[in-house]
Scaffold this motif. Structure first.
Motif, mmCIF file in Angstrom:
data_model
loop_
_atom_site.group_PDB
_atom_site.id
_atom_site.type_symbol
_atom_site.label_atom_id
_atom_site.label_comp_id
_atom_site.label_asym_id
_atom_site.label_seq_id
_atom_site.Cartn_x
_atom_site.Cartn_y
_atom_site.Cartn_z
ATOM 1 N N ALA A 1 7.770 80.436 79.503
ATOM 2 C CA ALA A 1 7.683 79.556 80.299
ATOM 3 C C ALA A 1 8.601 79.801 81.564
ATOM 4 O O ALA A 1 8.159 79.430 82.851
ATOM 5 C CB ALA A 1 7.771 77.979 79.984
ATOM 6 N N ALA A 2 9.899 80.093 81.327
ATOM 7 C CA ALA A 2 10.932 80.365 82.451
ATOM 8 C C ALA A 2 10.466 81.729 83.179
ATOM 9 O O ALA A 2 10.492 81.587 84.324
ATOM 10 C CB ALA A 2 12.181 80.339 81.719
ATOM 11 N N ILE A 3 9.841 82.562 82.367
ATOM 12 C CA ILE A 3 9.478 83.798 82.826
ATOM 13 C C ILE A 3 8.356 83.381 83.930
ATOM 14 O O ILE A 3 8.431 84.128 85.120
ATOM 15 C CB ILE A 3 9.444 84.885 81.824
ATOM 16 N N LYS A 4 7.399 82.873 83.438
ATOM 17 C CA LYS A 4 6.161 82.732 84.230
ATOM 18 C C LYS A 4 6.440 81.669 85.490
ATOM 19 O O LYS A 4 6.150 82.136 86.650
ATOM 20 C CB LYS A 4 5.139 81.676 83.360
ATOM 21 N N THR A 5 7.297 80.811 85.492
ATOM 22 C CA THR A 5 7.835 79.956 86.578
ATOM 23 C C THR A 5 8.528 80.941 87.482
ATOM 24 O O THR A 5 8.460 80.860 88.664
ATOM 25 C CB THR A 5 8.620 78.671 86.186
ATOM 26 N N GLY A 6 9.517 81.721 87.072
ATOM 27 C CA GLY A 6 10.269 82.710 87.724
ATOM 28 C C GLY A 6 9.247 83.662 88.645
ATOM 29 O O GLY A 6 9.571 83.856 89.777
ATOM 30 N N LEU A 7 8.479 84.307 87.864
ATOM 31 C CA LEU A 7 7.408 85.110 88.479
ATOM 32 C C LEU A 7 6.517 84.594 89.546
ATOM 33 O O LEU A 7 6.460 84.837 90.753
ATOM 34 C CB LEU A 7 6.527 85.787 87.634
ATOM 35 N N ALA A 8 6.190 83.331 89.379
ATOM 36 C CA ALA A 8 5.172 82.513 90.207
ATOM 37 C C ALA A 8 6.082 82.060 91.341
ATOM 38 O O ALA A 8 5.555 81.687 92.514
ATOM 39 C CB ALA A 8 4.731 81.100 89.577
ATOM 40 N N THR A 9 7.459 82.168 91.350
ATOM 41 C CA THR A 9 8.159 81.660 92.575
ATOM 42 C C THR A 9 9.039 82.790 92.840
ATOM 43 O O THR A 9 10.101 82.702 93.861
ATOM 44 C CB THR A 9 9.093 80.438 92.150
ATOM 45 N N ASN A 10 8.583 83.914 92.760
ATOM 46 C CA ASN A 10 9.020 85.148 93.283
ATOM 47 C C ASN A 10 10.478 85.668 92.933
ATOM 48 O O ASN A 10 11.471 86.124 93.673
ATOM 49 C CB ASN A 10 8.975 85.116 94.917
ATOM 50 N N CYS A 11 10.853 85.130 91.786
ATOM 51 C CA CYS A 11 12.367 85.199 91.477
ATOM 52 C C CYS A 11 12.427 86.658 90.623
ATOM 53 O O CYS A 11 11.407 87.367 90.120
ATOM 54 C CB CYS A 11 12.576 84.175 90.269
ATOM 55 N N ARG A 12 13.564 87.117 90.570
ATOM 56 C CA ARG A 12 14.074 88.203 89.870
ATOM 57 C C ARG A 12 14.213 87.750 88.397
ATOM 58 O O ARG A 12 14.973 86.677 88.323
ATOM 59 C CB ARG A 12 15.306 88.766 90.525
ATOM 60 N N ILE A 13 13.814 88.453 87.318
ATOM 61 C CA ILE A 13 13.976 87.936 86.010
ATOM 62 C C ILE A 13 14.994 88.469 85.465
ATOM 63 O O ILE A 13 15.160 89.979 85.415
ATOM 64 C CB ILE A 13 12.672 88.118 85.137
ATOM 65 N N ALA A 14 16.139 88.186 84.973
ATOM 66 C CA ALA A 14 17.402 88.628 84.804
ATOM 67 C C ALA A 14 17.026 89.379 83.331
ATOM 68 O O ALA A 14 16.552 88.853 82.232
ATOM 69 C CB ALA A 14 18.315 87.555 84.451
ATOM 70 N N PRO A 15 17.331 90.775 83.321
ATOM 71 C CA PRO A 15 17.492 91.499 82.055
ATOM 72 C C PRO A 15 18.276 91.100 80.857
ATOM 73 O O PRO A 15 17.874 91.250 79.795
ATOM 74 C CB PRO A 15 17.627 93.038 82.263
ATOM 75 N N TYR A 16 19.203 90.140 81.281
ATOM 76 C CA TYR A 16 20.246 89.686 80.531
ATOM 77 C C TYR A 16 20.740 88.375 80.816
ATOM 78 O O TYR A 16 21.322 88.271 82.136
ATOM 79 C CB TYR A 16 21.280 90.644 80.419
ATOM 80 N N SER A 17 20.622 87.373 80.005
ATOM 81 C CA SER A 17 21.007 86.036 80.491
ATOM 82 C C SER A 17 21.699 85.540 79.142
ATOM 83 O O SER A 17 21.482 85.687 77.961
ATOM 84 C CB SER A 17 19.894 85.101 81.073
ATOM 85 N N ILE A 18 22.344 84.354 79.539
ATOM 86 C CA ILE A 18 23.328 83.841 78.422
ATOM 87 C C ILE A 18 22.968 82.386 78.564
ATOM 88 O O ILE A 18 22.847 81.642 79.635
ATOM 89 C CB ILE A 18 24.620 84.203 78.168
#
Lengths: 485, 480, 95
Positions: free
Chosen positions: B60-77
């Motif tokens: 869901a986070a990746i979907k929302t990120g893509l739909a709002t033109n975000c960069r999806i972090a390859p590494y997050s904590i």
């Protein structure tokens, strides 16, 4: 022979050959506790009734021929494991009345394998201590000399095994809490590689360092009990999905041709001469068994205690925030409001050592100090890990003392926390590096107190480490000595 | 006076996700259950319990990120945010602090009251919700932990908005996106989409930001607008009177329409964030991102554009049809079966939405399915029925679920296009209205409508109006 | 001194611990000694060193979005110091 003398494998053999019953073994265990625990105080909570029920069920299994190696074996659990329906205090007043509604994964596994849980064992409050003196259940005493500490924090577990109250026990090890009491009580204790055993249901002290392990009378039992609890658990994100080797199958392969490293930073001035003598003798044993002893260096060893006490206390300060008097535990509330309730509950519920560690950890994480303390310690942790990685490229195992001295006297170090912390110098690095390590009996000092030998293995190298321990045990008889009670 | 100041607004939106289970345990997230019934050792924060991350929350986070033109972090904590509160069982909230999963996004907004602009999205991170506190008649407060550990996305904007209208446009667009993606049910009243607004003012031309107030308790778009407008006025007045805005949290009181300071009720905050040792780092591969991207639905903005450019619909139609995903899906299913977009659009925006509203059903459960409606439209275009009769057919299908052809046959609604049958009706009408015939022939040509109406009436609506027109003209011509 | 009584009192507030004046003095001394000791870490240059949060390098542990039966309110409240109906009760929180 009765429980005091018998190992898991002896007992299992007798049970499976129907020379005795689980009921009889359980009764012997309970009688032994009744006759000895007044002097030792190893048990916090007894489960006699439940134990007899479990024994009866085990006997059904034994008669049906469907028993495993743990069926009907009387075991003790450090009071840090969540046990459904059985009070679990973690050695703290704040959990004096806490009865968990679920079993820890390791407890679930032991139950499934038919083990008989005899009771919950004494420990330092929230596993914070090296002497079992901080427990809300009172001090626990060393069976070899009751004026001395048994070590900590899994003091009760080591004592119960050494005194023959149970066949084996589980403890936890965050900075040496299995190995150091095992050494002080003359039994075998193993801290597995981080992630090898599930932490689910184990009351957390320092999550990135805590690991569950067995305390047993000999190495074979240690291998057996480790195999029973090890393995992936989907309820613990940090448990590693990696098959558990057959530790017993490879147990007797010996150490001929193995390279055993002797880290020079572990043979320092503060090392008690009698401990040094025993460890030197152990080296000779290994040489005699065909191992090659190699001097190595772990240069950041001297920073381990500082590194550990920042990381462990920081994690603990957060882990212990849930003891707030809202959902479980003992609440103290006066006329004041919410904050007053929190403060009174926690101030009355936690002992001094726990408060000190919560304070230090809170400080290390607080605004403006995070980088200087917590983050710095995490970076030093990397250097310590790298020491081990480098050394394990050269050798198969490391050999060191477990503690700088044999068990000290009760009360000797309670006023000087730093001195107490420094006594964990040899056990802490393995926790920081996440690798496996164990303690095996290797002699006694002039006062008759046991001395422990530490073997440190490669990450997930428990099998190889157990082989080396077994080879030593077969060449010596230290593990067969028993305290007179 | 107001024009000498510029308003600066940044928004923090908490989007509650529609996953079946909580973020770190298997308890259900269903709303409105009896207190503390949806709890387990993990979300109760019992000693020894450990969190395990719900994979769907990451999706869901990746979907929302893509739909709002975000960069999806390859590494997050994940990090722990430490503070004591009775609705927070562990004494810390598991959230993301450094290294969130999405960063550097944006949304383009437009509206009548401002020029189109781009609003930056600083970050989107995953976190767990707290439980609920009730302050009833009893001496104490009551704690219900059903909501504890429910998954949230926190979407943090840049302070890029300059008016309440811009803030509302941003929020509505974000709301539309998360509902479209199906990651949130979008219910503001139940708290599924919660907004905090950071509002400050500064003299026009000043570069540095003014001191901001954080506004909370904004659970409708109307309240958000009211709260921001009130707060802007308050801050300007304060500054004009020589006062200073203090950084604080202010609660909006919807009854009074004002914001009130929470000052004095807050403790000093020192959250002592640190990486949660119970959770592993999250590594999102490019493959994973691509997979989510491929499965992403077409978003409302893209749909509007496609409806205008490819289907030739007017902007108004495109906006109405694309606004809600079920409406767009109905429309697209209809066009797929009857490729006349404007006729389809007229029917969906007219008859379908009206009937759905009247019967209080969702468009997805509308008994006149796109296939059934396509059957009606087909019969309009081949002149079997008139547009007017088609509405009768629509109602009949709504009741019966039968096909258009069945309804037309059963009710005898087929349009009369046989000139022989119509001739008789036309003759009758001409004979019955001699005055109008004379006037028509005298040049009053708009009377044609009257004659057509009379013939249609006589045919009970079934006459083909085009043919009636043609035949009438011919017959009246003959009269001259 | 690495730490003052004022600092210790602030930290105690964060940790929700009430300290008596004697405890405050005693803790300040012990924390000061400990902080003096851990200062030895500053002998090490850690520029560019990646911090270790987990000793065994691991990533990505997930569960599926499948509902698991809850334990129920009775079990949830079994250990509650104070419960009212199916709620936990705490001293009144002022909003």
């Amino acid at each position: 022979m009765s429980v005091p003398q018998l190992t898991i494998s002896d007992l299992a053999k007798q049970l499976q050959e129907q020379k005795t019953t689980a009921m009889a073994v359980t009764r012997q265990s309970i009688e032994r506790i009744n006759s000895t625990d007044g002097q030792l105080n190893a048990f916090v909570t007894r489960c006699d009734d439940a134990a007899f029920k479990e024994a009866a069920a085990a006997d059904v299994q034994l008669r049906a021929g469907s028993a495993g190696p743990l069926t009907g074996i009387p075991l003790g659990l450090k009071d840090i494991f969540s046990t459904k329906g059985v009070r679990t205090t973690c050695g703290s007043k704040i959990l004096d009345n806490y009865v968990p509604v679920y079993d820890a994964t390791v407890v679930e596994r032991l139950r499934k394998q038919g083990a008989v849980i005899i009771g919950k064992l004494n420990m330092d409050e929230f596993a914070m201590g090296s002497s079992n003196e901080t427990s809300s259940a009172g001090v626990c005493r060393n069976p070899w000399d009751r004026n001395h500490v048994p070590g900590g924090s899994s003091g009760g577990s080591a004592v119960a095994v050494a005194a023959g109250q149970v066949a084996a026990a589980l403890g936890t090890d965050t900075g040496g809490s299995i190995r150091q009491p095992a050494a002080h009580c003359g039994v075998v204790g193993l801290k597995p590689t981080y992630g090898r055993v599930s932490r689910y249901g184990v009351i957390a002290y320092a999550s990135s360092l805590d690991q569950v392990g067995p305390i047993t009378r000999n190495v074979e039992d240690c291998a057996l009990l480790l195999a029973a609890i090890a393995g992936y658990d989907p309820r613990d994100s940090t448990s590693v999905d990696r098959p558990v080797p057959d530790y017993q199958a490879s147990l007797n392969e010996g150490v001929a041709g193995k390279k055993i490293g002797l880290p020079r930073e572990y043979f320092i001035d503060g090392l008690d001469p009698e401990v040094k003598r025993a460890v030197d003798a152990a080296m000779e044993v290994y040489r005699g068994l065909g191992a090659e002893l190699v001097p190595v260096s772990l240069p950041h060893t001297d920073y381990s205690v500082a590194c550990y006490y920042l990381i462990a206390t920081a994690e603990a300060s957060s882990n212990l925030a849930r003891y707030d008097g809202v959902r479980f535990g003992v609440r103290h509330a006066g006329a004041g409001g919410l904050i007053d309730m929190y403060q009174q509950t926690r101030s009355a519920g936690f002992g001094d050592e726990v408060k000190r560690r919560i304070m230090l950890g809170t400080y290390a994480l607080s605004s403006g100090y995070y980088d200087a303390y917590y983050l710095k310690a995490q970076k030093v942790r990397t250097l310590i890990r790298q020491d081990f990685t480098r050394v394990f490229a050269q050798v198969d195992l490391l050999l060191t003392p477990v503690a700088p001295t044999a068990a000290f006297k009760i009360g000797e170090k309670t006023d000087d926390p730093l001195q107490m912390y420094l006594s964990d110098i040899f056990t802490i690095p393995a926790n920081l590096a996440g690798t496996c390590a164990m303690s095996i009996p290797c002699g006694f000092d002039a006062a008759g107190l046991p001395i422990g030998l530490q073997l440190i293995g490669k990450p997930f190298g428990e099998g190889e480490m157990l082989q080396a321990a077994r080879a030593f045990e077969q060449a010596t008889d230290w593990h067969t000595r028993q305290p007179s009670l | 006076m107001k024009t000498r100041y510029e308003t600066v607004i940044g928004l923090e939106v908490h989007v509650q996700l529609t996953t079946a289970t909580k973020i770190f345990c298997g308890c259900s997230t269903a709303f409105g259950q009896s207190p503390n019934s949806q709890t387990c050792p993990v979300c109760l924060g019992l000693p020894g319990a450990l969190p395990v991350l719900n994979r769907e929350v990451v999706n869901a986070a990746i979907k929302t990120g893509l739909a709002t033109n975000c960069r999806i972090a390859p590494y997050s904590i994940f990090a722990r945010k430490n503070y004591f509160y009775p609705d927070l069982p562990k004494g810390y909230q598991i959230s993301q602090f450094e290294l969130p999963i999405c960063e550097h996004g944006w949304l383009d907004i437009s509206g009548e009251e401002f020029d189109p602009k781009r609003v930056g999205i600083t970050r989107i991170h995953m976190e767990e919700d707290a439980g609920k506190l009730l302050h009833g008649a009893s001496a104490g407060s009551l704690v219900d932990l059903n909501r504890a550990c429910t998954p949230l996305l926190e979407v943090v904007s840049e302070p890029d908005m300059r008016s309440a209208a811009e803030a509302i446009a941003y929020l509505k667009q974000l709301h539309q996106i998360v509902v479209y993606l199906g990651v949130c049910d979008g219910n503001l009243e139940e708290g599924s989409f919660r907004c905090d607004a950071n509002v400050s003012v500064r003299p026009v031309g000043q570069v540095e930001l003014g001191t901001r107030a954080e506004l909370k308790n904004l659970n409708s778009f109307r309240f958000i607008k009211q709260a921001i407008d009130f707060e802007v006025e308050r801050q300007i007045e304060l500054i004009e009177e020589g006062g200073k805005v203090v950084q604080e949290t202010r609660l909006f009181d919807p009854d009074a329409g004002v914001t009130r300071s929470m000052r004095g009720k807050e403790q000093a905050h020192d959250y002592r964030y640190f990486p949660d040792p119970d959770l592993l780092p999250l590594e999102v591969s490019q493959d994973w991102i691509d997979e989510v991207r491929a499965a992403l639905p077409e978003l409302p903005g893209q749909k509007r554009q496609r409806y205008e450019e490819d289907l030739g619909l007017p902007a108004y139609d495109a906006a109405v049809l694309a606004a809600e995903r079920p409406v767009a899906e109905y429309f697209e299913a209809l066009v797929a079966q009857h490729n006349h977009p404007k006729l389809c659009s007229n029917w969906v925006m007219g008859e379908v939405l009206a009937a759905v509203k009247e019967h209080d059903v969702t468009i997805a459960s509308c008994p006149v399915t796109p296939a059934l409606l396509a059957g009606i439209l087909k019969r309009i275009e081949d002149n079997t029925i008139s547009g007017k009769i088609a509405k009768t057919v629509f109602s009949a299908i709504w009741q019966s679920g039968k096909s258009a052809d069945e309804v037309i046959a059963e009710k005898g609604l087929k349009q009369v296009s046989d000139s022989g049958a119509l001739d008789a009706l036309i003759d009758e009408v001409i004979a019955a209205n001699p005055t109008e015939v004379t006037e028509y022939l005298g040049g009053k040509e708009k009377l044609m409508g009257f004659f057509v109406g009379q013939v249609m009436k006589a045919s009970k609506g079934k006459a083909n109006p085009g043919l009636v027109n043609k035949l009438l003209k011919e017959r009246l011509q003959q009269k001259t | 001194m690495k730490i003052t009584e004022k600092d210790v009192a602030y930290v105690a507030g964060l940790a929700r611990l009430a300290l008596s004046p004697d405890e405050l003095t005693d803790l300040t001394g012990k924390m000061d000694a400990m902080l003096g000791y851990v200062d030895k870490l500053n002998q090490l240059n850690t520029d560019g060193i990646v911090p270790t949060a987990h000793a065994v390098p691991m990533a990505n542990a997930f569960r599926d979005d499948q509902v698991v039966a809850s334990i129920g309110a009775a079990a949830a409240l079994a250990n509650a110091p104070l419960g009212v109906e199916d709620y936990f009760q705490v001293p009144r929180v002022i909003e």
